[in-house]
Design an enzyme around this catalytic site. Structure first.
Site, PDB file in Angstrom:
ATOM      1  N   ALA A 174       0.551  -1.159   0.006  1.00 54.99           N
ATOM      2  CA  ALA A 174       0.215  -0.095  -0.058  1.00 54.99           C
ATOM      3  C   ALA A 174       0.873   1.134   0.051  1.00 54.99           C
ATOM      4  CB  ALA A 174      -0.803  -0.010   1.338  1.00 54.99           C
ATOM      5  N   CYS A 175       1.253   1.748   1.108  1.00 54.59           N
ATOM      6  CA  CYS A 175       1.851   3.091   1.144  1.00 54.59           C
ATOM      7  C   CYS A 175       3.085   3.206   0.578  1.00 54.59           C
ATOM      8  CB  CYS A 175       1.767   3.586   2.613  1.00 54.59           C
ATOM      9  SG  CYS A 175       0.249   3.674   3.639  1.00 54.59           S
ATOM     10  N   VAL A 176       4.183   2.010   0.699  1.00 48.60           N
ATOM     11  CA  VAL A 176       5.334   2.231   0.044  1.00 48.60           C
ATOM     12  C   VAL A 176       5.252   2.057  -1.589  1.00 48.60           C
ATOM     13  CG1 VAL A 176       7.376   0.730  -0.408  1.00 48.60           C
ATOM     14  CG2 VAL A 176       6.465   1.064   2.174  1.00 48.60           C
TER      15      VAL A 176
END
Length: 240
Positions: A174-176
């Protein structure tokens, strides 16, 4: 997962990577973007809610303690010794009532439990003390998956003359991943630091880094990235 299951998963992933590599290479994927002249370290969500046990967002603790934190310490030491910019990114929300008519959570709480990361509990979204920011480093608060979405990150990097971002943190799924995709879209050379990226789900890191390496970033080890940070003359490049 037990050791047997881990072995089966690794074997399945290896087979999938071999088959996918043939397709990618035949079609011109897996090209190299390379390191640039002025790097910055962008660390995504290595805050206590993700790095310590007991939170819905907690990531694999064995990997976190044995690989990600030591790898981050190595990268931070290289950045600090050579004057490379460091941006620590974290996530928290002011209005965590899911029934509120207006909230900075947007609609993300309809999918995942972001309401547990409240700005009122500063310890949750504070960067892990083992890799805590020092004077001269920036801590950026985001509300969405990507560290670029709705934040001044791109402008901060460009103002410092950065052309290369080394991305670490959680989660790979997700965020990476979204930070890496947006970093490339913003015109930065994107490097994913393999042993400084984690997740909660078995196999998620390996698959995502394999796919990212084919499309959005070069994947390198923490040792390779630290060696680059120790040798590139970023300060001189920024002044030119």
């Amino acid at each position: 997962m037990d050791q047997l299951d881990d072995g089966k998963l690794e074997k399945m992933l290896r087979a999938a990577f071999e088959a996918s590599t043939r397709i990618y290479q035949e079609r011109g994927f897996q090209r190299r973007i390379g390191f640039g002249r002025r790097p910055a370290l962008v660390s995504v969500d290595l805050a206590n809610a993700w790095t310590r046990p007991g939170n819905p967002f907690t990531c694999d603790q064995q990997v976190m303690d044995a690989e990600i934190i030591p790898g981050m310490q190595k990268l931070l030491a290289a950045c600090r010794a050579n004057g490379h910019p460091v941006i620590h990114v974290t996530t928290a929300y002011e209005i965590t009532d899911r029934d509120a008519p207006f909230t900075d959570m947007g609609l993300w709480h309809c999918k995942i439990p972001i309401e547990v990361v409240s700005m009122a509990d500063t310890e949750l979204w504070a960067i892990d003390s083992r890799i805590a920011p020092v004077d001269g480093e920036h801590t950026l608060l985001k509300k969405r998956a990507s560290a670029f979405h709705g934040t001044p990150l791109a402008g901060i990097l460009r103002a410092a003359g950065v052309d290369t971002i080394l991305v670490t943190g959680v989660t790979a799924t997700a965020c990476v991943r979204t930070t890496i995709c947006d970093g490339l879209a913003e015109g930065f050379r994107t490097i994913a630091v393999r042993d400084c990226i984690g997740d909660r789900v078995p196999g998620a890191v390996a698959w995502n880094l394999y796919d990212i390496d084919a499309k959005f970033a070069d994947v390198h080890s923490a040792d390779e990235c630290a060696a680059y940070l120790e040798t590139v003359d970023g300060a001189r490049a920024a002044a030119e």
